[in-house]
Motif scaffolding. Sequence first.
Motif, PDB file in Angstrom:
ATOM      1  N   GLY A   1     -90.150 -69.905  -5.024  1.00 56.49           N
ATOM      2  CA  GLY A   1     -90.973 -69.364  -5.834  1.00 56.49           C
ATOM      3  C   GLY A   1     -92.397 -70.027  -6.087  1.00 56.49           C
ATOM      4  N   LEU A   2     -93.142 -69.516  -7.068  1.00 60.74           N
ATOM      5  CA  LEU A   2     -94.480 -69.932  -7.376  1.00 60.74           C
ATOM      6  C   LEU A   2     -94.887 -70.306  -8.575  1.00 60.74           C
ATOM      7  N   GLU A   3     -95.597 -71.712  -9.041  1.00 59.62           N
ATOM      8  CA  GLU A   3     -96.119 -71.671 -10.272  1.00 59.62           C
ATOM      9  C   GLU A   3     -97.613 -71.843 -10.090  1.00 59.62           C
ATOM     10  N   LEU A   4     -98.559 -70.934 -10.419  1.00 62.62           N
ATOM     11  CA  LEU A   4     -99.682 -70.864 -10.282  1.00 62.62           C
ATOM     12  C   LEU A   4    -100.483 -71.238 -11.538  1.00 62.62           C
ATOM     13  N   VAL A   5    -101.364 -72.310 -11.468  1.00 58.95           N
ATOM     14  CA  VAL A   5    -102.161 -72.671 -12.474  1.00 58.95           C
ATOM     15  C   VAL A   5    -103.593 -72.369 -12.548  1.00 58.95           C
ATOM     16  N   LEU A   6    -104.287 -71.299 -13.451  1.00 57.58           N
ATOM     17  CA  LEU A   6    -105.629 -71.453 -13.356  1.00 57.58           C
ATOM     18  C   LEU A   6    -106.473 -72.025 -14.278  1.00 57.58           C
ATOM     19  N   GLU A   7    -107.567 -72.655 -13.605  1.00 51.68           N
ATOM     20  CA  GLU A   7    -108.423 -73.562 -14.521  1.00 51.68           C
ATOM     21  C   GLU A   7    -109.476 -72.799 -14.898  1.00 51.68           C
ATOM     22  N   GLY A   8    -109.793 -72.954 -16.018  1.00 52.71           N
ATOM     23  CA  GLY A   8    -111.021 -72.241 -16.899  1.00 52.71           C
ATOM     24  C   GLY A   8    -110.780 -70.781 -16.952  1.00 52.71           C
ATOM     25  N   GLU A   9    -111.602 -70.129 -17.520  1.00 48.76           N
ATOM     26  CA  GLU A   9    -111.525 -68.630 -17.829  1.00 48.76           C
ATOM     27  C   GLU A   9    -111.318 -67.435 -16.782  1.00 48.76           C
ATOM     28  N   ILE A  10    -110.236 -66.938 -16.848  1.00 42.81           N
ATOM     29  CA  ILE A  10    -109.538 -65.940 -15.839  1.00 42.81           C
ATOM     30  C   ILE A  10    -110.574 -64.892 -15.901  1.00 42.81           C
ATOM     31  N   THR A  11    -110.825 -64.256 -14.782  1.00 46.84           N
ATOM     32  CA  THR A  11    -111.608 -62.825 -14.756  1.00 46.84           C
ATOM     33  C   THR A  11    -110.663 -61.765 -14.072  1.00 46.84           C
ATOM     34  N   SER A  12    -111.306 -60.732 -14.086  1.00 41.65           N
ATOM     35  CA  SER A  12    -110.274 -59.579 -13.476  1.00 41.65           C
ATOM     36  C   SER A  12    -108.883 -59.695 -14.014  1.00 41.65           C
ATOM     37  N   VAL A  13    -108.560 -59.974 -15.009  1.00 43.56           N
ATOM     38  CA  VAL A  13    -107.283 -60.127 -15.645  1.00 43.56           C
ATOM     39  C   VAL A  13    -106.483 -58.541 -15.395  1.00 43.56           C
ATOM     40  N   PRO A  14    -106.850 -57.507 -15.389  1.00 42.47           N
ATOM     41  CA  PRO A  14    -106.145 -56.095 -15.002  1.00 42.47           C
ATOM     42  C   PRO A  14    -105.691 -56.016 -13.587  1.00 42.47           C
ATOM     43  N   TYR A  15    -106.307 -56.785 -12.738  1.00 43.04           N
ATOM     44  CA  TYR A  15    -105.869 -56.679 -11.423  1.00 43.04           C
ATOM     45  C   TYR A  15    -104.749 -57.807 -11.109  1.00 43.04           C
ATOM     46  N   ILE A  16    -104.670 -58.793 -11.848  1.00 44.18           N
ATOM     47  CA  ILE A  16    -103.416 -59.840 -11.712  1.00 44.18           C
ATOM     48  C   ILE A  16    -102.260 -59.032 -12.284  1.00 44.18           C
ATOM     49  N   LYS A  17    -102.584 -58.573 -13.483  1.00 45.93           N
ATOM     50  CA  LYS A  17    -101.301 -57.664 -14.128  1.00 45.93           C
ATOM     51  C   LYS A  17    -100.992 -56.583 -13.307  1.00 45.93           C
ATOM     52  N   MET A  18    -101.895 -56.017 -12.695  1.00 50.95           N
ATOM     53  CA  MET A  18    -101.356 -54.732 -11.808  1.00 50.95           C
ATOM     54  C   MET A  18    -100.253 -55.548 -10.783  1.00 50.95           C
ATOM     55  N   THR A  19    -100.695 -56.498 -10.091  1.00 47.89           N
ATOM     56  CA  THR A  19     -99.763 -57.240  -9.057  1.00 47.89           C
ATOM     57  C   THR A  19     -98.585 -57.638  -9.731  1.00 47.89           C
ATOM     58  N   LEU A  20     -98.417 -58.413 -10.778  1.00 51.46           N
ATOM     59  CA  LEU A  20     -97.096 -58.674 -11.683  1.00 51.46           C
ATOM     60  C   LEU A  20     -96.438 -57.340 -11.905  1.00 51.46           C
ATOM     61  N   ALA A  21     -96.958 -56.348 -12.435  1.00 50.08           N
ATOM     62  CA  ALA A  21     -96.183 -55.204 -12.829  1.00 50.08           C
ATOM     63  C   ALA A  21     -95.660 -54.523 -11.364  1.00 50.08           C
ATOM     64  N   LEU A  22     -96.437 -54.611 -10.336  1.00 46.99           N
ATOM     65  CA  LEU A  22     -95.503 -54.145  -9.126  1.00 46.99           C
ATOM     66  C   LEU A  22     -94.601 -54.807  -8.886  1.00 46.99           C
ATOM     67  N   LEU A  23     -94.540 -56.268  -8.880  1.00 46.63           N
ATOM     68  CA  LEU A  23     -93.491 -56.951  -8.474  1.00 46.63           C
ATOM     69  C   LEU A  23     -92.373 -56.730  -9.491  1.00 46.63           C
ATOM     70  N   ASN A  24     -92.805 -56.536 -10.650  1.00 45.90           N
ATOM     71  CA  ASN A  24     -91.551 -56.395 -11.756  1.00 45.90           C
ATOM     72  C   ASN A  24     -90.796 -55.074 -11.383  1.00 45.90           C
ATOM     73  N   ASP A  25     -91.788 -54.012 -11.028  1.00 42.75           N
ATOM     74  CA  ASP A  25     -91.143 -52.620 -10.549  1.00 42.75           C
ATOM     75  C   ASP A  25     -89.886 -52.995  -9.430  1.00 42.75           C
ATOM     76  N   LEU A  26     -90.203 -54.065  -8.802  1.00 45.78           N
ATOM     77  CA  LEU A  26     -89.107 -54.441  -7.740  1.00 45.78           C
ATOM     78  C   LEU A  26     -88.124 -55.509  -8.250  1.00 45.78           C
ATOM     79  N   ASP A  27     -88.005 -55.456  -9.550  1.00 40.35           N
ATOM     80  CA  ASP A  27     -87.152 -56.419 -10.170  1.00 40.35           C
ATOM     81  C   ASP A  27     -87.300 -58.042  -9.716  1.00 40.35           C
ATOM     82  N   VAL A  28     -88.586 -58.050  -9.289  1.00 45.51           N
ATOM     83  CA  VAL A  28     -89.001 -59.658  -9.264  1.00 45.51           C
ATOM     84  C   VAL A  28     -89.376 -60.200 -10.560  1.00 45.51           C
ATOM     85  N   LYS A  29     -88.943 -61.434 -10.968  1.00 40.33           N
ATOM     86  CA  LYS A  29     -89.277 -62.045 -12.146  1.00 40.33           C
ATOM     87  C   LYS A  29     -90.408 -62.700 -12.384  1.00 40.33           C
TER      88      LYS A  29
END
Length: 409
Positions: free
Chosen positions: A161-189
């Motif tokens: 799997g992957l642990e991604l550490v983001l340094e500083g203030e995150i931009t474009s959070v909705p696009y990151i959340k979209m990616t995670l939601a699509l993974l969740n739709d496939l039952d990826v934790k």
Amino acid sequence: MNLLLQTTHSNLKAEIAVTGSKSETNRLLLLQALFPNVSLANTSNSDDSEVMQKALKGNEEIIDIHHAGTAMRFLTAYFAVQEGREVVLTGSARMHERPVKILVEALEQLGAKISYEKEVGYPPIRIRGQKITASKVTLAANVSSQYISALLLIAPKLENGLELVLEGEITSVPYIKMTLALLNDLDVKTSFEGNIIKVFPKQEVETKEMTVESDWSSASYFFSLAALSSQSSISLTSYKETSLQGDSALVDIYKKMGVETQFEGNKITLTKQKDFKFETINLELNNTPDIAQTIVVTCLGLGIGCHLTGLHTLKIKETDRLEALRIELTKLGANITVTNDSLTLIASNNINHNVKIATYNDHRMAMAFAPLALKVPIIIENAEVVSKSYPDFWEDMKKLGFIISETEV
């Protein structure tokens, strides 16, 4: 192809089916390549998505993705984990100016083998697919969300799997959340806590059909048309009230410009509010930079000022969008200033007629300026560039009563 846009009325009424979201489609195409038992419906018919699909299904060594920035980022990550496969990813002259170093270095942290064919930090790049067992990577948080999503999309297929550490203030959070939601739709934790995102390994997923929601970025031009109309009832399909797409913020943003949005089933209807009192628009668009062009052109058409911030990622898009906006809006008579991450338009009621708008190989420049035809005749240069994300755009404009003709001017 240069198009002259005119209209004889500004009462807009039509029902339009907008193609599937390019952002969702490109993410799902990559996930489908990783998990072939996933099927897709209502995918985007954009050039970008077609290029992405062709690259994922083909077996060529040299893959040309033209102007498709999303494809460049996503495919860099995808081919990095295709064991035994070697490819060269290349694109248009503009693509060779768009940086990929941040993503390449993140993949190299994980053990990927990627080298530059010409200039360090830029395409074309040579990728030698590897089995990747490392699972932790650190990335600056204010980079394009596509770098982050590229890593997250391949994460389930990484052994650990992957642990991604983001340094500083995150931009474009909705696009990151979209990616995670699509993974969740496939039952990826997954988990997203503070500045740490985790995606857990999953080698197989259940057979599933996933339907792509229509593109909110494409809807933005119709919000602009509704705002600039005298009267409107524009229905668009297929949209969800609880959308994964950050650009669904259009509903609240355009309410400030007199546009009411009604949800009914999978359809939205945009109506112009009568006797609306306009004020200067102040917006922070960190999460929705792709709609900045549309918003500033709407404000020009309405004769109101705006101050837009959070736009630093626009400088590395298909063109330097901030500079392109400054040049083209100035031609129209606008008083506009830009910085590295902001844009300020001073309110004015004067718009120059028959101005020729350069599009800089940028689909959004063509479509963002088109609604101004409700106020003045306008010429769009290289209008075919819309095919990058919305091939049917000019036909849909005609449905609203616009007179569109080719011109040599």
